[in-house]
Motif scaffolding. Structure first.
Motif, short mmCIF file in Angstrom:
data_model
loop_
_atom_site.label_atom_id
_atom_site.label_comp_id
_atom_site.label_asym_id
_atom_site.label_seq_id
_atom_site.Cartn_x
_atom_site.Cartn_y
_atom_site.Cartn_z
N VAL A 23 31.29 16.02 15.33
CA VAL A 23 30.87 16.79 16.51
C VAL A 23 29.57 17.53 16.19
CG1 VAL A 23 33.24 17.03 17.37
CG2 VAL A 23 32.28 18.82 15.93
N LYS B 226 31.68 24.76 20.18
CA LYS B 226 31.70 24.22 21.55
C LYS B 226 32.78 23.15 21.70
CE LYS B 226 26.94 25.17 22.90
NZ LYS B 226 25.63 24.59 23.27
N SER B 227 32.97 22.34 20.68
CA SER B 227 34.02 21.32 20.74
C SER B 227 35.40 21.96 20.76
CB SER B 227 33.90 20.35 19.55
OG SER B 227 32.74 19.56 19.71
N ARG B 228 35.60 23.00 19.97
CA ARG B 228 36.89 23.71 19.99
C ARG B 228 37.15 24.29 21.38
NH1 ARG B 228 38.94 26.20 14.62
NH2 ARG B 228 40.25 27.30 16.10
N PHE C 155 35.91 23.21 24.24
CA PHE C 155 36.15 22.11 25.16
C PHE C 155 37.61 21.66 25.09
CE2 PHE C 155 36.52 17.55 25.98
CZ PHE C 155 35.94 17.44 27.23
N PHE C 156 38.10 21.37 23.89
CA PHE C 156 39.46 20.86 23.75
C PHE C 156 40.51 21.94 23.99
CE2 PHE C 156 37.14 17.43 21.61
CZ PHE C 156 37.64 16.36 22.33
N LEU D 61 38.21 17.61 13.91
CA LEU D 61 36.85 17.69 14.42
C LEU D 61 35.98 18.19 13.27
CD1 LEU D 61 37.55 19.44 17.86
CD2 LEU D 61 37.56 16.99 17.32
N ASP E 89 34.03 13.16 26.12
CA ASP E 89 33.95 14.56 25.70
C ASP E 89 32.49 14.97 25.52
OD1 ASP E 89 33.11 13.94 23.04
OD2 ASP E 89 35.16 13.95 22.29
N ASP F 69 30.68 15.34 23.05
CA ASP F 69 29.94 14.61 22.01
C ASP F 69 29.83 13.13 22.32
OD1 ASP F 69 29.21 16.50 19.72
OD2 ASP F 69 31.29 17.05 20.15
N HIS G 103 32.46 10.99 22.77
CA HIS G 103 33.64 10.22 22.40
C HIS G 103 34.44 9.90 23.67
CE1 HIS G 103 32.76 11.20 18.27
NE2 HIS G 103 32.79 12.48 18.56
#
Length: 133
Positions: free
Chosen positions: A11, A16-18, A20-21, A51, A117, A119, A121
């Motif tokens: 990622v 930001k990914s944390r 998002f999920f 991640l 997502d 990124d 994916h």
């Protein structure tokens, strides 16, 4: 110990990914998380994703990291318990900054839709009707 599936995803921005999920309802295990990686629980006890920052991911392999925005190697497919769960997760993914690459597909016995997502994916969510005996 029960068998588990743990897949690793690079990622760009771990925070930001944390976020998002988390917006999709997934939780994170702080025991296996740190500044370079976050251990995400998808199905408690059996399916997880790690991640990883791109730099940390690169340190574990001897090939270039493919940009999921430009090319895909895998589509992660998750089963859902209802059509409503598919729609709810898709709505939350879009609200959190993801996008849908195609409209939902309704085959009667199976309903699915995917999201990309933040990124790039690809994730596919699918519900199948219970089998009649």
């Amino acid at each position: 110990m029960n068998k588990q599936v743990i897949f690793n995803l690079p990622v760009r921005d771990l925070d930001k990914s944390r976020a998002f999920f988390s917006a999709l309802g997934f939780s994170f295990n702080p025991q296996y998380s740190g500044e370079n990686a976050a251990f995400m629980n998808i199905v408690d006890g059996s399916i997880h994703a790690m991640l990883m920052t791109e730099s940390f991911f690169k340190s574990l392999i001897d090939k270039p990291v493919v940009s999921a925005r430009e090319a895909n190697e895998v589509i992660i497919c998750l089963s859902c318990e209802s059509r409503e769960e598919v729609d709810s997760l898709i709505a939350r993914a879009v609200a959190a900054g993801g996008r849908t690459p195609h409209p939902p597909e309704d085959h009667g016995f199976m309903y699915d839709q995917g999201f990309e997502d933040i990124d790039g994916h690809l994730w596919n969510l699918v519900w199948t009707a219970p089998q009649e005996d």
